[in-house]
Design a protein around this motif. Sequence first.
Motif, short mmCIF file in Angstrom:
data_model
loop_
_atom_site.label_atom_id
_atom_site.label_comp_id
_atom_site.label_asym_id
_atom_site.label_seq_id
_atom_site.Cartn_x
_atom_site.Cartn_y
_atom_site.Cartn_z
N LEU A 1 52.10 14.32 46.70
CA LEU A 1 50.81 14.63 46.07
C LEU A 1 49.96 15.54 46.96
O LEU A 1 49.98 15.43 48.18
CB LEU A 1 50.04 13.34 45.78
N ARG A 2 49.19 16.39 46.28
CA ARG A 2 48.25 17.25 46.99
C ARG A 2 46.86 16.62 46.93
O ARG A 2 46.63 15.70 46.15
CB ARG A 2 48.23 18.62 46.34
N ARG A 3 45.97 17.18 47.73
CA ARG A 3 44.62 16.61 47.85
C ARG A 3 43.92 16.54 46.48
O ARG A 3 43.32 15.54 46.14
CB ARG A 3 43.82 17.48 48.81
N ASN A 4 44.02 17.62 45.72
CA ASN A 4 43.34 17.64 44.41
C ASN A 4 43.97 16.61 43.46
O ASN A 4 43.28 15.99 42.65
CB ASN A 4 43.38 19.04 43.80
N GLU A 5 45.28 16.39 43.59
CA GLU A 5 45.95 15.43 42.70
C GLU A 5 45.58 13.99 43.06
O GLU A 5 45.44 13.15 42.18
CB GLU A 5 47.47 15.63 42.77
N VAL A 6 45.44 13.75 44.34
CA VAL A 6 45.04 12.39 44.77
C VAL A 6 43.64 12.09 44.20
O VAL A 6 43.39 11.01 43.67
CB VAL A 6 45.05 12.28 46.31
N ALA A 7 42.77 13.08 44.28
CA ALA A 7 41.40 12.89 43.76
C ALA A 7 41.45 12.66 42.25
O ALA A 7 40.78 11.77 41.71
CB ALA A 7 40.55 14.11 44.08
N LEU A 8 42.27 13.45 41.56
CA LEU A 8 42.38 13.29 40.11
C LEU A 8 42.91 11.90 39.76
O LEU A 8 42.35 11.20 38.91
CB LEU A 8 43.30 14.36 39.52
N LEU A 9 44.01 11.51 40.41
CA LEU A 9 44.63 10.24 40.05
C LEU A 9 43.72 9.05 40.35
O LEU A 9 43.68 8.08 39.60
CB LEU A 9 45.98 10.10 40.77
N ALA A 10 42.97 9.16 41.43
CA ALA A 10 42.01 8.08 41.73
C ALA A 10 40.95 8.02 40.63
O ALA A 10 40.59 6.93 40.15
CB ALA A 10 41.38 8.31 43.08
#
Lengths: 508, 214
Positions: free
Chosen positions: B32-41
């Motif tokens: 996962l990338r930083r933006n994806e971690v933020a999205l998934l959270a």
Amino acid sequence: MSAGSVRVYADYECDFSEDVDVVVVGSGPAGAVTAKELTDAGLRVALIEEGPPFTPQDFEIDGAISMARTMREGGLRMTQGTVMPTMQGIALGGGSLVNSAICNKAPDFVLDDWCEKFDLENTTLADLDPHYDAVGEFLGIAPTPEKVQGRRNLLFKQGCDALGYSSEPVLRNVKGCRGSGECFTGCRTRAKQSMDVSYVPAAIRRGALVLTSARVESILNDGSKATGVAGRVVAPFTGRASHRFRINARAVVLAAGCMATPVLLEKSGKLANRSGQVGENLQFHPGVAIMGVFPEDVHPAFGATQGYQSKNFLRDGYKLETLWAPPSVLAVRLPGSGMAFKNRLADFARSAIWDAIATCNRSLGRVRTRSRSMTPSLVWRLHPEDVRILTRALWTLSEIFFAAGAKSVVSGVNGIPDEFFSLDEARMLTEHPLRDRDLVLGGNHAFCTTRMHGNPARGVVDEYGRCHDLRNLYITDTGIFPQCPSVNPMWTAMALAHRSAAHISAEL
Amino acid sequence: MVLWLIVCALAAWLLIRIGFGYPPLAHGYQVLRRNEVALLASVSEAMFPPGGHIPSSGLDANLPDYIDRWMSVSSKQTRVLMHLLYFLIEHATVIFPAPGRAGRRRFSALDLDQRVAVLQGWGESSLYLRRLVFVSLRSILTMGYFAHPPVLRQLGVAPFAIESPICEADLLYPRIGARSTDIAYTADDLTTVRDDAPLLPGSPLHPDFSEEQS
């Protein structure tokens, strides 16, 4: 005869070749039975499997991770046309490692229909019964005992009894079930007689060479007969290819599954396809499921995965079953989002999930080959008349739920309310016009892509699994079924494979 | 010239929207990338909000960590599709905005109520493809939510503790990754399958799912 051996991924150090009498591609139910019966007949057999063998320590209890490791395309394989997930195993033992061990004989009216429509002379129930019995005895196929049914399964019986519908404990290839409900992620109790713990060890005892993590990529042939197979060693899970291998054989048996076998034939120079039927006629038993919520705890985690079934509506086109799977996989079928969805999940302990599989002979598709991959492309469409069968099945399941005392049912069908609190409300399932895309479907069991037919112009193999075009090339997986069998196909596939093996050994 | 300026402004806006303003990662992720971690959270909080009948929320279940592990064992093709799915959800608010003020912000920047409304919009859309995207996203998150031991315990569906017997097959196959010569068992280790003890409700739970472990 000396014992055979198994090779796993870490054992391969260089390219290699072997000479055997028969090479069997695929270690699922059909391939494993074929291999064992041929070794029993004194033939030198190589059984080749693309996946690895799993030990109990390799099983993952978590649904998604387990699917990623044991299923092709990580368990996310889908059909195009009508979008439907369909799962095929990639492991020693094939799908038997992760199925719920249901064993049903194909009904006599189905087999009679096959004989009549597909010019078959020796495929009635009476013809297959000795083969069913031989497999049944070897695997210990027996009804699910009462002590491991659990409330989830027994409520189904109770509902059927109240309505006067016939029902029965599911016959399974299981010895010593403890009711863990973990059939789909690998049986940690070792009770399930999947092929890797039953037929494959028996074949090895009799001298079979079992090559795992070995992907067959082409069938070798000289134009008139098959001479063996060739392929690459592949790493478990990543599929990264390394060493090459070649197996020379007097006969080749394909049991790679009804999606992989057509690809293999196509990649081998459009082999055995004078009829034009390879990859055509793809059929499934599409499945739908529904959740019933009861006033008290059901304890759904305890009990045989699929312990009860009803064949009451087989002639109407559907069979009913109880169901358990990793909760995450079951929850995917439920409707809603946010707090409503979360609260619905909270009903799990008081819920049972039951499903229906449908006979959909009108719903056809095809398996297509991709140019740079062994992964098939699947196109399939659910016929509008078959949508009606599935919605009718959902209605019947609702009936059984309410008769068993459920306070509501959750259908997950788009376009109608998420939850019904009475049978009257549930009537909407049959009265509201629904389309394929409104249903949450599961593509259980797949068939017919190399179908048997007495007429070589209309089928790929004869009723013994022998290809019409190449006399020493056989197919024994469910692709040879001419139509879907209306019940879970594993026992029928094994019975047909048992018969084919006798035929092959007689020919050789 | 004007057109050129518009294109440049659009490109700058896209760059900022897609790449900037995401919080730093608390730890490393395999896929996962930083933006994806933020999205998934942010999606997990909206899909499984705090409160309700199950005490654990999506944030408690730490879904990005689970999804990262899942994706790391998935095929490359599957991973690509999952990345595309996350991108679509994060930026489709441009086309399907959230209700209320500044509803066209990227998904992870929306308020909780707006995120819940956006997800509901996807799930109840009359467009089949939108519903399909929603079901795919919800499936991924639900897999992770149910991998959280407290959730399974709270629902009464945690797996049981099972000691696997040693059968003939265990003398034939090594664990995945090992060589055939590494098989630890011999015929002396064989044990019988226990068929006398059904795993009744209340039986001990799998160690990874027991209260002590959590």
